[in-house]
Design an enzyme around this catalytic site. Structure first.
Site, PDB file in Angstrom:
ATOM      1  N   SER A   1      29.919 -56.705 -33.226  1.00  0.00           N
ATOM      2  CA  SER A   1      31.225 -56.886 -33.838  1.00  0.00           C
ATOM      3  C   SER A   1      31.712 -55.681 -34.633  1.00  0.00           C
ATOM      4  CB  SER A   1      31.183 -58.116 -34.753  1.00  0.00           C
ATOM      5  OG  SER A   1      32.420 -58.295 -35.400  1.00  0.00           O
TER       6      SER A   1
ATOM      7  N   GLN B   1      28.734 -66.424 -24.966  1.00  0.00           N
ATOM      8  CA  GLN B   1      29.703 -66.704 -26.021  1.00  0.00           C
ATOM      9  C   GLN B   1      30.853 -65.710 -25.952  1.00  0.00           C
ATOM     10  OE1 GLN B   1      29.148 -66.225 -30.593  1.00  0.00           O
ATOM     11  NE2 GLN B   1      28.638 -68.362 -30.114  1.00  0.00           N
TER      12      GLN B   1
ATOM     13  N   ARG C   1      24.622 -63.940 -26.771  1.00  0.00           N
ATOM     14  CA  ARG C   1      25.340 -62.971 -27.604  1.00  0.00           C
ATOM     15  C   ARG C   1      24.619 -62.792 -28.922  1.00  0.00           C
ATOM     16  NH1 ARG C   1      30.120 -63.533 -31.276  1.00  0.00           N
ATOM     17  NH2 ARG C   1      30.384 -61.308 -31.087  1.00  0.00           N
TER      18      ARG C   1
ATOM     19  N   ARG D   1      47.809 -39.578 -39.371  1.00  0.00           N
ATOM     20  CA  ARG D   1      48.251 -38.228 -39.031  1.00  0.00           C
ATOM     21  C   ARG D   1      48.787 -38.090 -37.612  1.00  0.00           C
ATOM     22  NH1 ARG D   1      47.498 -33.273 -41.477  1.00  0.00           N
ATOM     23  NH2 ARG D   1      47.351 -31.457 -40.102  1.00  0.00           N
ATOM     24  N   TYR D   2      48.204 -38.786 -36.655  1.00  0.00           N
ATOM     25  CA  TYR D   2      48.467 -38.437 -35.265  1.00  0.00           C
ATOM     26  C   TYR D   2      49.055 -39.534 -34.380  1.00  0.00           C
ATOM     27  CZ  TYR D   2      45.368 -34.462 -36.343  1.00  0.00           C
ATOM     28  OH  TYR D   2      44.794 -33.353 -36.893  1.00  0.00           O
TER      29      TYR D   2
ATOM     30  N   SER E   1      48.218 -18.179 -38.719  1.00  0.00           N
ATOM     31  CA  SER E   1      47.084 -17.907 -39.606  1.00  0.00           C
ATOM     32  C   SER E   1      47.616 -17.653 -41.010  1.00  0.00           C
ATOM     33  CB  SER E   1      46.299 -16.691 -39.118  1.00  0.00           C
ATOM     34  OG  SER E   1      45.368 -16.254 -40.097  1.00  0.00           O
TER      35      SER E   1
ATOM     36  N   HIS F   1      32.675 -17.868 -13.107  1.00  0.00           N
ATOM     37  CA  HIS F   1      31.759 -17.392 -14.170  1.00  0.00           C
ATOM     38  C   HIS F   1      32.538 -16.662 -15.269  1.00  0.00           C
ATOM     39  CE1 HIS F   1      28.609 -18.199 -11.143  1.00  0.00           C
ATOM     40  NE2 HIS F   1      29.428 -17.572 -10.312  1.00  0.00           N
TER      41      HIS F   1
ATOM     42  N   ARG G   1      34.892 -53.062 -33.684  1.00  0.00           N
ATOM     43  CA  ARG G   1      36.073 -52.909 -34.536  1.00  0.00           C
ATOM     44  C   ARG G   1      36.470 -51.439 -34.667  1.00  0.00           C
ATOM     45  NH1 ARG G   1      37.031 -57.446 -38.215  1.00  0.00           N
ATOM     46  NH2 ARG G   1      35.360 -58.999 -37.977  1.00  0.00           N
TER      47      ARG G   1
END
Length: 481
Positions: free
Chosen positions: A331, A238, A326, A17-18, A286, A156, A335
Site C-alpha cells: 500500500s 483481495q 494479499r 514545480r512541473y 549560467s 562510438h 501510494r
C-alpha cells in the site's frame, strides 16, 4: 497559490514545480475520494436493481453529497480508526444519514481502493497518449523538413558515414512509436477489479443474494460497466494482481529510456553546435558564464527520465512479495510509485514537446563538420574513379593511404584543417579525375536511401499511428519553468 505554511514542509517538485494540472488532479485526494463515493453509488444502484432493499431516496442522497467531502473530518476519523476506507465510510455516512446503513454493503476496502487505482491508471494513460502523439507529430514534421540534409553519422561517438538530420530523427521516432503502442496496449489491457469480496471469492455478495450466483455475476458486470470498463478480472485475491502495475509502469519506464536517449543525443549535438533546443530571449544559461546556452530542457528530461526508469523497481518488488491472497506492504509503496510514474512521464512529455516545437538546426555548422571528415570518407570513391580512368587499384590505394596519413597528421598534431583534398589535387597521379572531384565529394551522394527511408517510414508507420489524436494536435506547449 500556496499559503505561507506550505513553504514550511516538503512539497514534491513533481507537482509544485512541473506537472500539468490534469495529471496532478488525476492523482489528487479530491479525485480519489470522489471516485470512492461514485463507486459506492454504483454498488448501491446495482444492488437495488438486483433486488436488495435499497431505496431511491438513499441513492439520491448519496449522489447529492458525492462531491462534498469534509477532508478534516475524514482525517480525524482516520486518526481514530487507523483505517482510511472506514474513515471515509463514516465521513460519507455523516452527510448521508439515510444511506448510512447501505454504504459499502458487502464490499471490502479494495473495492474502492483498487478499482479507483485502475480508473486513475486508465485516465492517466489517456492524459499521456495525446501528449506523446504531439511529440511524435512535431518530430515527424522535423524529420520531413530535414530528410535530405546530410550530416555526419556517429558510431562510438566517432565520425562515421553520413546520414541525414531527418533520418536520425526517425531513429528517435521509431522508439517513440513503440512507446505509443506500448502505452495504448497497457491502457487497453486494464480491466476492472469489480466486486470480489475480501479474498476474491465473492462470498459476501453470494450471501447477500442468498446463494444466487447469477445475481452476483450480474452485480459484477453492472458495476464494471457503470465504471466505464468493458471487462473485469475474472479472478483476483483481495487485490487485483500487482503484475498489472508492473505492466503499466514498465511501459512508462520504457518511455523514460527513449526520452533519455533522445535528449542525450540533443545534448551531444548541442555541444557540436549543430542542433539546439529552444532558448528564450531572457533565458540565462549560467550565473557565471553569461555567454552559455545550456540545453537545460533536455537535461531536465534526462534527469526525470532516470527517476521514471528507477521507479520500475517498485512494482516489480511489490508483485514478487505479495503473500497468498494479499499483504498490506504494497500500500504505502503504491501510494508513491503509481502517481510518481505518471506524473514524471507527464512532465518529460510536456518538456519534450516544447523542445521538439522549437528545435534549431545550424546547416552551416553541419556542413563544416562534413567538410572536415568527408575527404577521408570519399577515398573509396576516388579509388574507384581512378580505376575507371585506367589506374591500378593497388597503386591508387597506396597513394591515398600515404596522403591520408599526412593529412591526418596535420589535423591531429598541428591542429590544422583536413587538407587531403588539396593533396590529391596537387598530386599529378590524380590528374585524370580532377574534374570529377566535386561530384565525388558531394555530401548528398553519401547519404544512401536516407530521404526515401524517411518518407516511407513517416507515411507507413508514423502518420497512421497519429490518426486517432488528430483533433488534439493543435495544443502548443509553453513551459512555466
Amino acid at each position: 497559490m500556496a499559503g505561507a505554511d506550505e513553504f514550511m514542509k516538503y512539497r514534491s517538485p513533481l507537482v509544485s514545480r512541473y506537472a500539468s494540472k490534469e495529471m496532478a488532479y488525476n492523482f489528487s485526494d479530491k479525485k480519489k475520494f470522489t471516485t470512492w463515493r461514485k463507486l459506492w453509488i454504483y454498488l448501491a444502484k446495482a444492488e437495488k436493481a438486483l433486488g436488495l432493499p435499497i431505496t431511491d431516496e438513499q441513492i439520491t442522497e448519496m449522489e447529492r453529497h458525492a462531491e462534498e467531502i469534509d477532508f478534516a473530518m475524514a482525517a480525524e476519523e482516520e486518526r481514530k480508526l487507523r483505517h482510511d476506507v472506514m474513515a471515509h465510510v463514516h465521513t460519507f455516512a455523516h452527510c448521508c444519514p439515510a444511506a448510512a446503513p447501505i454504504i459499502h454493503l458487502g464490499a471490502t476496502s479494495c473495492y474502492v481502493g483498487d478499482n479507483t487505482d485502475l480508473i486513475m491508471l486508465h485516465d492517466g494513460f489517456n492524459i499521456l497518449l495525446p501528449k506523446l502523439a504531439r511529440v511524435i507529430d512535431r518530430l515527424a514534421n522535423f524529420a520531413d523538413e530535414y530528410s535530405d540534409l546530410p550530416t555526419l553519422g556517429f558510431t562510438h561517438y566517432q565520425p562515421a558515414q553520413l546520414t541525414t538530420v531527418g533520418k536520425r530523427a526517425c531513429l528517435w521516432l521509431q522508439d517513440l512509436a513503440m512507446d505509443m503502442r506500448n502505452l495504448q496496449r497497457a491502457r487497453d489491457d486494464l480491466r476492472f477489479r469489480g466486486v470480489k469480496g475480501t479474498t476474491g471469492t465473492q462470498a459476501s455478495f453470494l450471501q447477500l443474494f442468498q446463494g444466487d450466483h447469477d445475481k452476483v455475476e450480474d452485480l459484477d458486470r453492472m458495476v464494471t460497466e457503470m465504471a466505464g470498463f468493458k471487462k473485469a478480472y475474472l479472478v483476483t485475491g483481495q487485490t487485483y494482481s500487482r503484475k498489472v502495475d508492473v505492466d503499466s509502469l514498465s511501459s512508462l519506464a520504457s518511455l523514460g529510456a527513449t526520452v533519455h536517449k533522445i535528449c542525450t543525443d540533443i545534448r551531444l549535438l548541442a555541444n557540436l553546435k549543430e542542433i539546439e533546443e529552444p532558448f528564450e530571449k531572457d533565458q540565462i544559461g549560467s550565473s557565471a558564464m553569461a555567454y552559455k546556452r545550456n540545453p537545460m530542457r533536455a537535461e531536465r528530461c534526462c534527469s526525470l527520465a532516470r527517476h521514471l526508469v528507477a521507479l520500475m523497481a517498485d512494482p516489480l518488488q511489490t508483485a514478487s512479495v505479495q503473500w497468498l491472497e494479499r499483504t498490506l506492504d504494497d500500500s504505502a509503496n503504491r501510494r508513491i510509485s503509481l502517481p510518481e510514474s505518471f506524473l514524471t512521464a507527464d512532465i518529460i512529455l510536456s518538456t519534450l514537446q516544447n523542445i521538439t516545437e522549437g528545435l534549431v538546426v545550424y546547416p552551416k555548422v553541419i556542413e563544416r563538420h562534413i567538410r572536415h571528415e568527408l575527404p577521408f570518407m570519399a577515398t573509396e570513391n576516388i579509388i574507384m574513379a581512378m580505376v575507371q580512368a585506367g589506374g591500378n587499384r593497388q597503386d591508387c590505394h597506396e597513394k591515398i593511404r600515404v596522403l591520408s596519413q599526412e593529412a591526418a597528421a596535420v589535423v591531429k598534431q598541428e591542429g590544422g584543417d583536413n587538407d587531403l583534398l588539396a593533396r590529391v589535387q596537387a598530386d599529378p597521379y590524380f590528374a585524370p579525375i580532377l574534374e570529377q572531384l566535386d561530384a565525388l565529394l558531394d555530401p548528398k551522394t553519401f547519404i544512401g536511401r536516407a530521404p526515401q527511408q524517411v518518407a516511407r517510414f513517416l507515411s507507413e508507420e508514423v502518420r497512421p499511428l497519429l490518426e486517432p489524436y488528430n483533433s488534439k494536435m493543435d495544443v502548443k506547449m509553453e513551459l512555466e519553468l
